[in-house]
Design a protein around this motif. Structure first.
Motif, PDB file in Angstrom:
ATOM      1  N   LEU A 114       0.826  -1.208   0.000  1.00 42.42           N
ATOM      2  CA  LEU A 114       0.000   0.000   0.000  1.00 42.42           C
ATOM      3  C   LEU A 114       0.859   1.256   0.000  1.00 42.42           C
ATOM      4  CD1 LEU A 114      -1.126   1.011   3.516  1.00 42.42           C
ATOM      5  CD2 LEU A 114      -0.040  -1.212   3.198  1.00 42.42           C
ATOM      6  N   GLN A 115       0.271   2.327  -0.535  1.00 46.90           N
ATOM      7  CA  GLN A 115       0.917   3.635  -0.447  1.00 46.90           C
ATOM      8  C   GLN A 115      -0.006   4.586   0.306  1.00 46.90           C
ATOM      9  OE1 GLN A 115       2.616   4.863  -4.219  1.00 46.90           O
ATOM     10  NE2 GLN A 115       3.455   2.815  -4.528  1.00 46.90           N
ATOM     11  N   CYS A 116      -1.034   5.154  -0.367  1.00 50.26           N
ATOM     12  CA  CYS A 116      -1.908   6.077   0.370  1.00 50.26           C
ATOM     13  C   CYS A 116      -2.845   5.321   1.296  1.00 50.26           C
ATOM     14  CB  CYS A 116      -2.704   6.964  -0.577  1.00 50.26           C
ATOM     15  SG  CYS A 116      -4.167   6.168  -1.276  1.00 50.26           S
ATOM     16  N   GLY A 117      -3.154   4.064   0.965  1.00 48.81           N
ATOM     17  CA  GLY A 117      -3.975   3.251   1.859  1.00 48.81           C
ATOM     18  C   GLY A 117      -5.475   3.355   1.651  1.00 48.81           C
ATOM     19  N   PHE A 118      -5.916   4.185   0.709  1.00 50.57           N
ATOM     20  CA  PHE A 118      -7.364   4.341   0.549  1.00 50.57           C
ATOM     21  C   PHE A 118      -8.025   3.040   0.117  1.00 50.57           C
ATOM     22  CE2 PHE A 118     -11.395   5.298  -1.327  1.00 50.57           C
ATOM     23  CZ  PHE A 118     -11.934   6.186  -0.394  1.00 50.57           C
ATOM     24  N   CYS A 119      -7.377   2.331  -0.780  1.00 43.89           N
ATOM     25  CA  CYS A 119      -7.962   1.108  -1.339  1.00 43.89           C
ATOM     26  C   CYS A 119      -7.780  -0.088  -0.426  1.00 43.89           C
ATOM     27  CB  CYS A 119      -7.305   0.803  -2.683  1.00 43.89           C
ATOM     28  SG  CYS A 119      -5.552   0.351  -2.503  1.00 43.89           S
ATOM     29  N   CYS A 151      -6.649   0.352  -7.450  1.00 42.05           N
ATOM     30  CA  CYS A 151      -5.662   1.059  -6.646  1.00 42.05           C
ATOM     31  C   CYS A 151      -4.998   2.085  -7.550  1.00 42.05           C
ATOM     32  CB  CYS A 151      -4.613   0.088  -6.096  1.00 42.05           C
ATOM     33  SG  CYS A 151      -3.238   0.944  -5.310  1.00 42.05           S
ATOM     34  N   ARG A 152      -4.960   3.342  -7.093  1.00 41.70           N
ATOM     35  CA  ARG A 152      -4.391   4.409  -7.917  1.00 41.70           C
ATOM     36  C   ARG A 152      -2.897   4.581  -7.671  1.00 41.70           C
ATOM     37  NH1 ARG A 152      -7.049   5.300 -11.978  1.00 41.70           N
ATOM     38  NH2 ARG A 152      -7.212   7.555 -12.124  1.00 41.70           N
ATOM     39  N   CYS A 153      -2.343   3.919  -6.657  1.00 41.43           N
ATOM     40  CA  CYS A 153      -0.960   4.210  -6.272  1.00 41.43           C
ATOM     41  C   CYS A 153       0.040   3.119  -6.643  1.00 41.43           C
ATOM     42  CB  CYS A 153      -0.853   4.435  -4.764  1.00 41.43           C
ATOM     43  SG  CYS A 153      -1.933   5.712  -4.110  1.00 41.43           S
ATOM     44  N   THR A 154      -0.238   1.879  -6.248  1.00 38.85           N
ATOM     45  CA  THR A 154       0.841   0.892  -6.181  1.00 38.85           C
ATOM     46  C   THR A 154       1.245   0.275  -7.510  1.00 38.85           C
ATOM     47  OG1 THR A 154      -0.679  -0.943  -5.858  1.00 38.85           O
ATOM     48  CG2 THR A 154       0.099   0.174  -3.882  1.00 38.85           C
TER      49      THR A 154
HETATM   50  S1  FES Z   1      -2.606   2.632  -2.079  1.00 39.41           S
HETATM   51 FE1  FES Z   1      -3.473   4.468  -2.795  1.00 39.41          FE
HETATM   52  S2  FES Z   1      -5.211   3.757  -3.868  1.00 39.41           S
HETATM   53 FE2  FES Z   1      -4.179   1.937  -3.395  1.00 39.41          FE
END
Ligand code: FES
Ligand code: FAD
Ligand code: FES
Lengths: 193, 271
Positions: A114-119, A151-154
């Protein structure tokens, strides 16, 4: 398929308001909700369990996924009244009572899943149910398990790794448990599979 | 219940199509009749040459049923392409047919196999055949006071095979174009009948008879069938794809689905 939902005793308390009971992460909860309350809103607003995230509210992103009687479902596409009597597991309920992370949570930490953790709450619940069904997924099957979550980050690679790592951790824990049990029972452990 | 709610009542089955419409305020029914407690409708069974799917059988339940998979393999071939596992845990197969989305895989299956939908109301029961069931995009022949209780689909014949081919933007998304094909073999390994159903190219599932284009005898001309399909469809353009691209896909996917169905039929009659 008998489920806990048959025990639910839904009653209409006043026009448009319903008294429902849920078992959320093991704890019985009585909630009064309007007919149109989504399960996701019931969990977040009525029960203040804000671990369940809401990204799109039309079934596409998967952030709101929870387990209903052990089955992964989109909480944004289920009415709270439909869930009356059910056992719900949210991301808060994945952790052991003593705070130990579950295998899937530990694997996310190990693999930087995870990065931002939203998902993340949606991935954790989805993968928990996915591994219960298929404890030993191939990399392709791991992708199939998470195919409905965005997921928008990983870039997903580390999440796929985390699915495989979680399967490994579950197997190790299972073997340890078996070894413990056989020792307690005074039996010689047989050679592993 | 539905009789008393009048024209503003809506059945709620899996909610995987209705609740998004409610959330986006595209539908605002006065009353919602939740059928999720009618667990006696959560059945799938095979008898008398028909696969019968009850109104509360979830996609996941139908997909996992080995008896259904053996009796009519097209059902599992199609359901694997319907959304993602988590959506399939709630969404009902009957609900997806009633919803009549022109991109819904099971609408094409009902149309290609010539299945029937059983409808019940306080006035009694009626059975509607696939060709009469789909009226337009998102519109099927279910009256506001009716509940679709069951869908019946014929089992696959002995010398027949089937396959589903589709292209979507991402795994699990609605198809940009999709083709369900079924072929029947004559005794000598040639094609005696070939038909295909198309999704996402018309308001209702489109059926094409490709028997003649394939040609008789063992050397079937699948490319000719693909060209015929391209001539038959008249798709529209939207944000996902242009009409020309969809037409191109209809040709390519026809060949692919027919080849799959042919191999399937040969494997079944050899086995
Ligand atoms: S960790 Fe940011 S949307 Fe998945
Ligand atoms: C992210 C996402 C992706 C999806 N991708 C696909 C896909 O690729 N292919 C696909 O085919 N579908 C897809 N779906 C839709 C899914 O298959 C739905 O489950 C299905 O279309 C509707 O079934 P349901 O049981 O959820 O019906 P509901 O949402 O409960 O109802 C849909 C409509 O049908 C009516 N209805 C339902 N059951 C009955 C009944 N028994 N009698 C009378 N009326 C009834 C309802 O009143 C409503 O108008 C997707 C959904 C989501 C959220
Ligand atoms: S919030 Fe439920 S799927 Fe996106």
């Amino acid at each position: 398929m008998a489920s806990a939902s048959e025990q639910g005793g839904i009653t209409q308390s006043s026009p448009g308001l319903f008294d429902i009971s849920l078992i959320v992460n093991g704890a019985p909860q009585a909630v009064r909700v309007p007919a149109r309350r989504l399960l996701s809103d019931c969990l977040r607003h009525d029960l203040r369990l804000t671990g369940t995230h809401v990204g799109c509210e039309h079934g596409v992103c998967g952030a709101c996924t929870v387990l209903v009687d052990g089955v992964s479902v989109r909480s944004c596409l289920m009415l709270a009244v439909t869930a009356d009597g059910a056992r719900i597991t949210t991301v808060e309920g994945l952790t052991e009572p003593d705070g130990t992370l579950s295998a899937v949570q530990q694997a996310f930490a190990d693999c930087h899943g995870l990065q931002c953790g939203f998902c993340t709450p949606g991935f954790l619940t989805t993968i928990t149910a996915g591994l219960a069904e298929n404890p030993d997924p191939s990399p392709d099957q791991a992708r199939e398990i998470i195919g409905g979550n965005l997921c928008r980050c990983t870039g997903y690679q580390n999440i796929v790794q985390a699915v495989l790592r979680a399967a490994e951790l579950r197997r190790e824990a299972g073997l340890k448990r078996e070894a413990g049990l056989t020792r307690e029972a005074g039996l010689t452990p047989e050679a592993g599979p | 219940m539905l009789a008393s709610t009048g024209p503003d009542g809506k059945v709620l089955a899996g909610g995987q199509s209705l609740v998004p419409l409610l959330n986006m305020r595209l539908a605002t029914p006065e009353h919602i009749v939740d059928i999720n407690r009618l667990t006696e409708l959560a059945y799938v069974s095979v008898a008398d040459g028909q696969v019968m799917i009850g109104a509360l059988a979830r996609h996941a339940q139908v997909l996992a049923d080995p008896v259904v998979a053996a009796a009519q393999p097209l059902i599992a071939q199609a359901l694997r392409l319907v959304a993602h596992p988590v959506i399939r845990n709630r969404g009902t197969t009957v609900g997806s047919i009633v919803h009549a989305d022109p991109s819904g895989e099971m609408t094409a299956v009902l149309a290609l196999l010539g299945g029937t939908v059983l409808l019940a109301s306080t006035g009694g029961e009626r059975s509607v055949s696939a060709e009469d069931f789909f009226l337009g995009p998102l519109e099927s022949d279910v009256r506001p006071d009716e509940l679709a209780t069951q869908v019946s689909l014929p089992v696959l014949g002995a010398r027949a095979g089937c396959a589903f081919a589709e292209v979507s933007r991402r795994n699990g998304d609605y198809a940009v174009c999709g083709v369900a094909a079924m072929v029947e073999l004559d005794g000598g390994g040639g094609i005696s009948r070939a038909r295909a159903a198309y999704l996402s190219v018309a308001g209702t599932p489109l059926i094409a008879d490709l028997t003649e284009a394939c040609g008789a005898g063992a050397g079937a001309d699948l490319a000719a069938a693909g060209r015929l399909a391209m001539a038959r469809v008249s798709p529209g353009s939207d944000i996902h794809a242009t009409a020309a691209y969809r037409r191109h896909l209809a040709g390519v996917l026809t060949e692919r689905a027919l080849a799959g169905a042919l191999a399937h039929a040969k494997g079944r009659s050899d086995g």
